[in-house]
Design a protein around this motif. Structure first.
Motif, PDB file in Angstrom:
ATOM      1  N   HIS A  21       0.811  -1.222   0.000  1.00  0.00           N
ATOM      2  CA  HIS A  21       0.000   0.000   0.000  1.00  0.00           C
ATOM      3  C   HIS A  21       0.839   1.264   0.000  1.00  0.00           C
ATOM      4  CE1 HIS A  21      -3.364  -2.684   0.691  1.00  0.00           C
ATOM      5  NE2 HIS A  21      -4.091  -1.696   0.183  1.00  0.00           N
ATOM      6  N   SER A  22       2.152   1.133   0.182  1.00  0.00           N
ATOM      7  CA  SER A  22       2.951   2.360   0.052  1.00  0.00           C
ATOM      8  C   SER A  22       3.540   2.446  -1.359  1.00  0.00           C
ATOM      9  CB  SER A  22       4.039   2.447   1.125  1.00  0.00           C
ATOM     10  OG  SER A  22       4.811   1.293   1.091  1.00  0.00           O
ATOM     11  N   ALA A  23       3.268   1.408  -2.180  1.00  0.00           N
ATOM     12  CA  ALA A  23       3.730   1.461  -3.579  1.00  0.00           C
ATOM     13  C   ALA A  23       2.771   2.334  -4.389  1.00  0.00           C
ATOM     14  CB  ALA A  23       3.743   0.054  -4.160  1.00  0.00           C
ATOM     15  N   VAL A  24       3.298   2.895  -5.490  1.00  0.00           N
ATOM     16  CA  VAL A  24       2.440   3.688  -6.387  1.00  0.00           C
ATOM     17  C   VAL A  24       2.405   3.003  -7.759  1.00  0.00           C
ATOM     18  CG1 VAL A  24       2.060   5.957  -7.413  1.00  0.00           C
ATOM     19  CG2 VAL A  24       3.224   5.761  -5.188  1.00  0.00           C
ATOM     20  N   PRO A  25       1.241   2.559  -8.255  1.00  0.00           N
ATOM     21  CA  PRO A  25      -0.022   2.469  -7.523  1.00  0.00           C
ATOM     22  C   PRO A  25       0.016   1.315  -6.512  1.00  0.00           C
ATOM     23  CG  PRO A  25      -0.260   1.405  -9.655  1.00  0.00           C
ATOM     24  CD  PRO A  25       1.136   1.964  -9.632  1.00  0.00           C
ATOM     25  N   PRO A  26      -0.864   1.332  -5.492  1.00  0.00           N
ATOM     26  CA  PRO A  26      -0.885   0.234  -4.515  1.00  0.00           C
ATOM     27  C   PRO A  26      -1.081  -1.110  -5.221  1.00  0.00           C
ATOM     28  CG  PRO A  26      -2.290   2.035  -3.790  1.00  0.00           C
ATOM     29  CD  PRO A  26      -1.866   2.359  -5.206  1.00  0.00           C
ATOM     30  N   ALA A  27      -0.498  -2.139  -4.629  1.00  0.00           N
ATOM     31  CA  ALA A  27      -0.534  -3.454  -5.285  1.00  0.00           C
ATOM     32  C   ALA A  27      -1.068  -4.505  -4.310  1.00  0.00           C
ATOM     33  CB  ALA A  27       0.876  -3.813  -5.754  1.00  0.00           C
ATOM     34  N   PRO A  28      -2.383  -4.440  -3.986  1.00  0.00           N
ATOM     35  CA  PRO A  28      -2.898  -5.361  -2.960  1.00  0.00           C
ATOM     36  C   PRO A  28      -2.705  -6.832  -3.312  1.00  0.00           C
ATOM     37  CG  PRO A  28      -4.679  -4.078  -4.014  1.00  0.00           C
ATOM     38  CD  PRO A  28      -3.389  -3.499  -4.476  1.00  0.00           C
ATOM     39  N   GLU A  29      -2.746  -7.156  -4.626  1.00  0.00           N
ATOM     40  CA  GLU A  29      -2.593  -8.585  -4.998  1.00  0.00           C
ATOM     41  C   GLU A  29      -1.170  -9.079  -4.704  1.00  0.00           C
ATOM     42  OE1 GLU A  29      -1.228  -6.045  -8.030  1.00  0.00           O
ATOM     43  OE2 GLU A  29      -3.155  -5.974  -7.012  1.00  0.00           O
ATOM     44  N   TRP A  30      -0.187  -8.157  -4.761  1.00  0.00           N
ATOM     45  CA  TRP A  30       1.200  -8.498  -4.392  1.00  0.00           C
ATOM     46  C   TRP A  30       1.233  -8.902  -2.917  1.00  0.00           C
ATOM     47  CZ3 TRP A  30       4.758  -6.780  -0.824  1.00  0.00           C
ATOM     48  CH2 TRP A  30       6.113  -7.017  -1.073  1.00  0.00           C
ATOM     49  N   ALA A  31       0.542  -8.111  -2.074  1.00  0.00           N
ATOM     50  CA  ALA A  31       0.502  -8.419  -0.634  1.00  0.00           C
ATOM     51  C   ALA A  31      -0.180  -9.762  -0.403  1.00  0.00           C
ATOM     52  CB  ALA A  31      -0.233  -7.311   0.120  1.00  0.00           C
ATOM     53  N   THR A  32      -1.284 -10.003  -1.091  1.00  0.00           N
ATOM     54  CA  THR A  32      -2.016 -11.259  -0.885  1.00  0.00           C
ATOM     55  C   THR A  32      -1.113 -12.451  -1.187  1.00  0.00           C
ATOM     56  OG1 THR A  32      -4.019 -10.116  -1.553  1.00  0.00           O
ATOM     57  CG2 THR A  32      -4.118 -12.513  -1.565  1.00  0.00           C
ATOM     58  N   ALA A  33      -0.359 -12.352  -2.307  1.00  0.00           N
ATOM     59  CA  ALA A  33       0.517 -13.468  -2.684  1.00  0.00           C
ATOM     60  C   ALA A  33       1.627 -13.649  -1.653  1.00  0.00           C
ATOM     61  CB  ALA A  33       1.101 -13.202  -4.074  1.00  0.00           C
ATOM     62  N   CYS A  34       2.230 -12.535  -1.193  1.00  0.00           N
ATOM     63  CA  CYS A  34       3.333 -12.636  -0.220  1.00  0.00           C
ATOM     64  C   CYS A  34       2.833 -13.184   1.114  1.00  0.00           C
ATOM     65  CB  CYS A  34       3.968 -11.266   0.021  1.00  0.00           C
ATOM     66  SG  CYS A  34       4.951 -10.733  -1.377  1.00  0.00           S
ATOM     67  N   ARG A  35       1.658 -12.729   1.522  1.00  0.00           N
ATOM     68  CA  ARG A  35       1.112 -13.176   2.806  1.00  0.00           C
ATOM     69  C   ARG A  35       0.875 -14.687   2.774  1.00  0.00           C
ATOM     70  NH1 ARG A  35      -1.958  -9.036   5.752  1.00  0.00           N
ATOM     71  NH2 ARG A  35      -3.750 -10.440   5.803  1.00  0.00           N
ATOM     72  N   ALA A  36       0.335 -15.176   1.658  1.00  0.00           N
ATOM     73  CA  ALA A  36       0.076 -16.619   1.541  1.00  0.00           C
ATOM     74  C   ALA A  36       1.402 -17.374   1.510  1.00  0.00           C
ATOM     75  CB  ALA A  36      -0.729 -16.892   0.274  1.00  0.00           C
ATOM     76  N   ALA A  37       2.393 -16.828   0.783  1.00  0.00           N
ATOM     77  CA  ALA A  37       3.692 -17.509   0.682  1.00  0.00           C
ATOM     78  C   ALA A  37       4.380 -17.543   2.048  1.00  0.00           C
ATOM     79  CB  ALA A  37       4.574 -16.777  -0.338  1.00  0.00           C
ATOM     80  N   PHE A  38       4.296 -16.441   2.802  1.00  0.00           N
ATOM     81  CA  PHE A  38       4.916 -16.400   4.141  1.00  0.00           C
ATOM     82  C   PHE A  38       4.303 -17.505   5.014  1.00  0.00           C
ATOM     83  CE2 PHE A  38       5.014 -15.119   8.568  1.00  0.00           C
ATOM     84  CZ  PHE A  38       6.339 -14.742   8.743  1.00  0.00           C
ATOM     85  N   CYS A  39       2.963 -17.585   4.991  1.00  0.00           N
ATOM     86  CA  CYS A  39       2.293 -18.592   5.833  1.00  0.00           C
ATOM     87  C   CYS A  39       2.655 -20.004   5.389  1.00  0.00           C
ATOM     88  CB  CYS A  39       0.776 -18.394   5.803  1.00  0.00           C
ATOM     89  SG  CYS A  39       0.256 -16.929   6.703  1.00  0.00           S
ATOM     90  N   SER A  40       2.793 -20.217   4.075  1.00  0.00           N
ATOM     91  CA  SER A  40       3.108 -21.602   3.680  1.00  0.00           C
ATOM     92  C   SER A  40       4.555 -21.929   4.026  1.00  0.00           C
ATOM     93  CB  SER A  40       2.737 -21.885   2.226  1.00  0.00           C
ATOM     94  OG  SER A  40       3.487 -21.074   1.381  1.00  0.00           O
ATOM     95  N   GLY A  41       5.468 -20.950   3.911  1.00  0.00           N
ATOM     96  CA  GLY A  41       6.851 -21.190   4.353  1.00  0.00           C
ATOM     97  C   GLY A  41       6.893 -21.480   5.849  1.00  0.00           C
ATOM     98  N   TYR A  42       6.109 -20.740   6.595  1.00  0.00           N
ATOM     99  CA  TYR A  42       6.050 -20.928   8.055  1.00  0.00           C
ATOM    100  C   TYR A  42       5.571 -22.352   8.374  1.00  0.00           C
ATOM    101  CZ  TYR A  42       5.191 -19.880  12.973  1.00  0.00           C
ATOM    102  OH  TYR A  42       5.239 -19.893  14.345  1.00  0.00           O
ATOM    103  N   THR A  43       4.540 -22.779   7.626  1.00  0.00           N
ATOM    104  CA  THR A  43       3.937 -24.097   7.873  1.00  0.00           C
ATOM    105  C   THR A  43       4.953 -25.219   7.644  1.00  0.00           C
ATOM    106  OG1 THR A  43       1.868 -23.163   7.085  1.00  0.00           O
ATOM    107  CG2 THR A  43       1.974 -25.570   7.233  1.00  0.00           C
ATOM    108  N   VAL A  44       5.761 -25.071   6.583  1.00  0.00           N
ATOM    109  CA  VAL A  44       6.738 -26.115   6.259  1.00  0.00           C
ATOM    110  C   VAL A  44       7.672 -26.332   7.447  1.00  0.00           C
ATOM    111  CG1 VAL A  44       8.760 -26.618   4.804  1.00  0.00           C
ATOM    112  CG2 VAL A  44       6.672 -25.681   3.781  1.00  0.00           C
ATOM    113  N   SER A  45       8.117 -25.233   8.056  1.00  0.00           N
ATOM    114  CA  SER A  45       9.107 -25.358   9.117  1.00  0.00           C
ATOM    115  C   SER A  45       8.478 -25.612  10.484  1.00  0.00           C
ATOM    116  CB  SER A  45       9.961 -24.093   9.130  1.00  0.00           C
ATOM    117  OG  SER A  45      10.887 -24.166  10.143  1.00  0.00           O
ATOM    118  N   ALA A  46       7.293 -25.046  10.725  1.00  0.00           N
ATOM    119  CA  ALA A  46       6.676 -25.188  12.055  1.00  0.00           C
ATOM    120  C   ALA A  46       5.822 -26.449  12.149  1.00  0.00           C
ATOM    121  CB  ALA A  46       5.808 -23.972  12.357  1.00  0.00           C
TER     122      ALA A  46
END
Ligand SMILES: Nc1ncnc2c1ncn2[C@@H]1O[C@H](COP(=O)(O)OP(=O)(O)O)[C@@H](O)[C@H]1O
Ligand SMILES: O=P(O)(O)O[C@H]1O[C@H](CO)[C@@H](O[C@H]2O[C@H](CO)[C@@H](O)[C@H](O)[C@H]2O)[C@H](O)[C@H]1O
Length: 466
Positions: free
Chosen positions: A391-416
């Protein structure tokens, strides 16, 4: 450096006759000064230690001073003794031009009358004294320079002050070590030393292992004061925030890094749970947690009226958490990072991620910061951070955040071995609590950024969680 030198300084409270007036002006202008907006009405000396002999040039005085300020409304009517700050004061007759930005002032009275006092971290000669003291495990008065026996510190490393924005003050030595001098000091074990030490002793490679530290044992206080931490400098590292913005600007995918960050976070959590106590949070604790979130929301909505239209929907997020706990759901709590965001993650040139700055939220008490908490809190901090970047990017890129958030959680799941998204009620509550905190933070510190957390407030209050 000798004990005699230290005693001489600490027995001379008249130092404040000299230093008091310039420090009262200078302190509130420092980024790390916590009592912004209220004048400093007085200073009292907690300790003074000469780190270079008083007769030489420069003279180097280590100071702990308490800044007295009128009570802020936030502290209520309760009288507050004033925050204690750590200062490193250089004294010279005349300041060389290269040290001009470090000037604190020219005392008119007392033992330093007519001399120039300055912030000594700017002065490589003074900064070198600190590293040498850790290397030689010096004891100067009540100051103890200590270290981890396994790491060697060689001499001759050239110091430079870190110039980027930070809450404390750091010096880098020859791109080999970084020393963080903590500014607002409270007695007790500081998690910024405690957790990296635990993690490195546990063999977790996700933190730069503390090489040395400075502590003070002061009269009349049972707990030690942790004043500084030295750790290896990750040469050529980029922090996650910078890297994310760079990739966003190029419309590049960041999911591989987000996944790696998720794994790194889970590794840290696993190592902490292995070494430090874990507890079960039952109904009463969860209720208290949700009540705290609701209170913070109320306070933030008072301070930032833009939040008010969303308050009822946000309150229902916290009420859902209480209701969920009433059904008998319990969570495990353990020590966590406590203030995790992209800026606290460093990526080495070889692509390895480390986590730094385990101090926790500085506005909270040490006891609160050292309490076991659900790991989901750190996950929520990172999810907010991806959203922030997008949201601080111009223009905002909410779909970028959605993809990163999902990837972070799946990386977390693999290790935890456990997916944080299987705790949606708690995750949403922590994310909401953090977004509310950010609204207040931005309103106070960076009003131009307020639209960033406000976008999240709108999303979360509408029940959109991705
Ligand atoms: N071990 C390290 N190696 C390389 N850079 C570091 C290291 N530790 C901290 N830094 C840099 O110093 C900055 C400030 O460190 P941090 O621990 O966040 O300080 P503060 O608590 O004062 O904000 C970080 O954003 C990072 O750029
Ligand atoms: O740097 P600190 O640990 O003192 O944290 C404070 O400042 C942060 C900003 O520097 C602030 O973080 C918020 O902005 C970040 C981008 O600048 C973003 O990555 C974080 O997700 C967002 O919370 C933090 O909230 C504040 O406590």
């Amino acid at each position: 450096m000798s004990e005699a030198v230290t005693r001489a300084a600490s027995q001379r409270p008249s130092l404040l006759t000299s230093l008091g007036p310039p420090l009262r002006e200078w302190l509130p202008r420092q980024r790390w000064f916590a009592g912004k907006g209220r004048p400093v009405t007085g200073l009292s000396l907690v300790s003074a230690t000469d780190l270079l002999p008083p007769g030489g040039t420069p003279r180097l005085i280590h100071l702990l001073v308490r800044a007295h300020q009128p009570d802020s409304p936030a502290r209520g009517a309760v009288s507050h003794p004033g925050d204690c700050y750590q200062l490193l004061i250089g004294v010279r007759e005349v300041l060389p031009p290269r040290l001009a930005p470090a000037l604190i002032g020219r005392p008119e009275k007392g033992p330093l009358a007519g001399r120039t006092v300055y912030e000594a971290l700017y002065d490589p000669r003074a900064a070198a004294v600190l590293l040498k003291a850790i290397r030689t495990r010096a004891r100067v008065g009540r100051l103890r320079f200590e270290g981890d026996g396994h790491q060697r510190i060689r001499g001759g490393l050239v110091p430079r002050r870190l110039t980027s924005e930070q809450s404390n003050s750091s010096v880098i030595y020859g791109d080999t070590f970084i020393l963080k001098l903590l500014r607002r000091i409270v007695p007790g074990i500081n998690p910024d030393l405690e957790l990296p030490l635990v993690l490195s002793r546990e063999g977790c490679p996700r933190v730069p292992a503390p090489t040395g530290w400075l502590r003070a044992d002061l009269d009349g206080v049972d707990d030690p004061y942790i004043l500084a931490v030295l750790q290896p400098y990750v040469r050529g590292a980029t922090d996650g925030w910078e890297l994310a913005l760079r990739e966003l600007a190029k419309s590049e995918d960041f999911t591989a890094e987000a996944r790696a960050l998720g794994r790194a976070t889970a590794e840290v959590h696993r190592a902490l749970a292995h070494t430090l106590p874990t507890v079960t949070m039952g109904h009463a604790q969860i209720r208290a947690l949700a009540d705290g979130m609701a209170r913070r929301l109320e306070a933030a909505a008072q301070a930032v009226p833009a939040l008010q239209p969303y308050a009822p929907a946000l309150h229902s997020v916290f009420e859902e958490l209480t209701a969920f706990a009433a059904e008998g759901r319990a969570w495990t709590a353990q020590r966590i990072h406590g203030d995790l965001h992209l800026g606290q993650c460093l990526r080495s040139p070889s692509g390895e991620w480390s986590l730094i700055d385990f101090e926790g939220e500085p506005s909270k008490s040490l006891a609160e910061r050292r309490m076991p908490q659900p790991t989901v809190r750190d996950v929520a901090g990172m999810l907010r951070s991806f959203d922030y970047a997008a949201h601080s990017a111009v223009p905002p890129a909410p779909e970028w955040a959605t993809a990163c958030r999902a990837a972070f959680c799946s990386g977390y799941t693999v290790s935890a071995g456990r997916d944080p998204r299987t705790d949606p009620v708690l995750l949403r509550a922590y994310e909401t609590d953090k977004a509310v905190y950010e609204v207040l933070y931005e309103a106070r510190h960076r009003p131009d950024w307020l639209p960033v957390p406000m976008a999240a407030i709108r999303r979360l209050s509408a029940g959109v969680t991705h």
